[in-house]
Design a protein around this motif. Structure first.
Motif, mmCIF file in Angstrom:
data_model
loop_
_atom_site.group_PDB
_atom_site.id
_atom_site.type_symbol
_atom_site.label_atom_id
_atom_site.label_comp_id
_atom_site.label_asym_id
_atom_site.label_seq_id
_atom_site.Cartn_x
_atom_site.Cartn_y
_atom_site.Cartn_z
ATOM 1 N N SER A 40 0.829 -1.203 0.000
ATOM 2 C CA SER A 40 0.000 0.000 0.000
ATOM 3 C C SER A 40 0.868 1.261 0.000
ATOM 4 O O SER A 40 0.554 2.242 -0.692
ATOM 5 C CB SER A 40 -0.953 0.002 1.201
ATOM 6 O OG SER A 40 -0.255 -0.234 2.408
ATOM 7 N N SER A 81 -4.072 -4.155 -5.074
ATOM 8 C CA SER A 81 -3.566 -3.002 -4.327
ATOM 9 C C SER A 81 -3.888 -1.664 -4.991
ATOM 10 O O SER A 81 -3.741 -0.622 -4.351
ATOM 11 C CB SER A 81 -2.046 -3.118 -4.130
ATOM 12 O OG SER A 81 -1.364 -3.152 -5.364
ATOM 13 N N ARG A 140 -7.419 -0.182 1.231
ATOM 14 C CA ARG A 140 -6.399 -0.769 0.352
ATOM 15 C C ARG A 140 -5.605 -1.865 1.060
ATOM 16 O O ARG A 140 -5.448 -2.983 0.540
ATOM 17 C CB ARG A 140 -5.466 0.316 -0.173
ATOM 18 C CG ARG A 140 -4.352 -0.216 -1.081
ATOM 19 C CD ARG A 140 -3.671 0.905 -1.821
ATOM 20 N NE ARG A 140 -4.593 1.520 -2.760
ATOM 21 C CZ ARG A 140 -4.868 2.821 -2.804
ATOM 22 N NH1 ARG A 140 -4.274 3.650 -1.963
ATOM 23 N NH2 ARG A 140 -5.732 3.281 -3.680
#
Length: 534
Positions: free
Chosen positions: A198, A450, A458
């Motif tokens: 992330s 992602s 996320r």
């Protein structure tokens, strides 16, 4: 959509409260700011009343609506030393994972011969299962925390867990202690996947995002190669006693992790995360510093597109669930199919790689490490050489192509294996070619989950699909192939290869039909944040 057209024309950064709009004070030296693109956002154009109002300090309530060009500023950057340092400091996680997985497989014989542990085959399997369970649970738990308390805190916490547990593994005194420490090591690595993926997605400019993500995930195989070479040296009885070599191997991993810990000290928090979570001044200062370090300070920031969003302290799990399984149901299905297919394909072959060589080609166990090296080379070169095509030809075409080619090649090589047409060397070459395509395919699964969900969910989305994919493919794949190999029948193994091939071809079809064309697009365009304000 109308809001996207306004987003592409607007610029600036403002804070609004109770419908009154004021500019946010941005001249804060040494701090950072960021934002994301909410759906249906009302954007203030340069020259409006809001852009001329007085600066105000950041308040602690979450009723404020801010308007910012931070995502556009991050995506407008060219590649610089900052991005290279981010990739090195964060991406090395996959090297550590590759090292861990390869060492665990290569050290099995040493653990059985250890005068202290005296592992049985069941004990070795139990320890590997503990690592897998830790990775799954760690991904889920740390993934939730990553979205809640921030990326930077978590990539230090997860690395600390990995460091401590790996060092402790080297000091194991029985089966139970070894399994416990392997569980904790897996938890650290699983958490790393979510926090690091992330963070990298949110710091790397959109036009480089695909290639960067694929290469970083492909670096797992650098770790695998290092693990193979380390095992050859550390398990040589001419150099180390049977009970010392495997302990040094784990201490080596911990030492590498300690170096990474220091490298991460300067990595900033994700400005995108900070902006949504009530810390816009810090987010703005971070972006200012990134632009300065890259030598790309703009004089026309007001000309960049901007977005508006409402600050929040956290995202309730009910909203997370509604986002993943209702609002983004189709994307969740695509992510699940891609993750399960690649997890089965990879784990089934990699974890039985040595068994195929020893049982069907009579390769001594002590020589298996040399065969891993070309296999690892193909796995790393695939993302390195094909990765840029994911940003140019596009996600949908390249995901479908790499999954489809991998499946077809596995079926073809499986047939040649079944009729005895391959030697150990040609079988390894076949695997090398297959995974030249399968490696970017697998990495693209992580890229997909992602970048196609909103910022607020996320990390947890990455964790969820990683956990499901690993739980299904990582458990079922090796178990199935272990049974097939035990039959001693090449035809039975070929049947397993056909099943893995079919999964990859189905995933290719799903990707071609339903995958999101996210190449070179801002994350906020691909999936507007939940904090988006009309």
């Amino acid at each position: 959509m109308a809001w996207r057209r306004r987003y592409l024309r607007s610029g600036g950064h403002h804070v609004c409260r109770n419908s009154s709009q004021r500019t946010l004070g941005l001249g804060v030296p040494g701090r950072f700011v960021v934002g994301s693109i909410p759906m249906g956002v009302q954007l203030i154009r340069p020259g409006s009343a809001a852009s001329n109002s007085a600066s105000i300090p950041v308040l602690n309530d979450h009723d404020r609506v801010i308007e910012t060009s931070i995502p556009a500023r991050l995506d407008d950057l060219h590649w610089s030393g900052f991005h290279t340092r981010v990739v090195l400091a964060l991406g090395i996680t996959w090297i550590l994972d590759g090292l861990e997985v390869t060492l665990a497989g290569a050290l099995s014989g040493a653990l059985k011969e250890s005068p202290t542990l005296r592992f049985s085959n069941f004990d070795v399997g139990l320890a590997n299962s503990a690592y897998l369970a830790g990775a799954v649970l760690g991904a889920l738990g740390f993934g939730w925390l990553t979205d809640r308390i921030g990326r930077k805190k978590l990539f230090f916490i997860t690395l600390a867990v990995y460091l401590t547990a790996t060092a402790a593994t080297a000091l194991s005194w029985n089966v139970a202690s070894y399994a416990l420490f392997r569980f904790l090591t897996g938890a650290g690595i699983g958490g790393e996947y979510t926090a690091i993926n992330s963070t990298i997605q949110e710091l790397v400019p959109a036009r480089y995002r695909g290639w960067t993500d694929l290469v970083i995930n492909g670096s797992f195989w650098i770790g695998a190669a290092l693990g193979a070479v380390s095992a050859i040296v550390l398990l040589d009885p001419a150099w180390f006693a049977p009970d010392h070599g495997w302990r040094l191997a784990y201490l080596t991993g911990a030492g590498l992790g300690l170096v990474v810990f220091v490298m991460r000290m300067w990595i900033p928090e994700s400005p995108r995360w900070l902006m949504i979570h009530g810390r816009p001044e810090q987010a703005h200062a971070i972006v200012d510093a990134i632009e300065q370090s890259a030598g790309q300070v703009r004089d026309d920031k007001e000309a960049l597109p901007k977005i508006r969003l409402r600050m929040r302290s956290h995202t309730p799990l009910r909203e997370v669930s509604q986002t993943l399984f209702t609002a983004y149901r189709q994307r969740s299905l695509v992510g699940l199919v891609l993750m399960v297919a690649q997890a089965f394909f990879y784990n089934a072959i990699f974890f039985t790689f040595a068994l195929i060589l020893t049982d069907f080609f009579a390769i001594p166990a002590s020589h298996v490490g040399w065969y891993i090296l070309p296999f690892a080379a193909g796995n790393f070169l695939g993302p390195l050489l094909l990765g840029r095509l994911f940003d140019t030809l596009g996600r949908r075409a390249m995901i479908a192509a790499t999954y489809g080619v991998s499946g077809v090649l596995l079926a073809l090589s499986g047939y040649l294996f079944s009729i005895g047409a391959l030697t150990a060397q040609t079988q390894t070459i076949a695997w090398m070619v297959i995974f030249f395509f399968a490696s970017p395919a697998a990495s693209a699964a992580y890229l997909t989950v992602s970048e196609t969900f909103p910022l607020e969910v996320r990390a947890l989305a990455i964790a969820l699909f990683y956990a499901i994919g690993t739980g299904i493919g990582g458990v079922a794949g090796p178990a199935l192939f272990g049974v097939l190999i035990d039959t001693g029948s090449r035809t039975s193994v070929f049947a397993g290869y056909l099943f893995g091939s079919a999964l990859m071809v189905v995933a290719a079809a799903v990707a071609w039909r339903y995958a999101v064309a996210a190449e070179r697009k801002s994350l906020e365009t691909v999936a507007p944040p939940l904090a988006f304000v009309e």
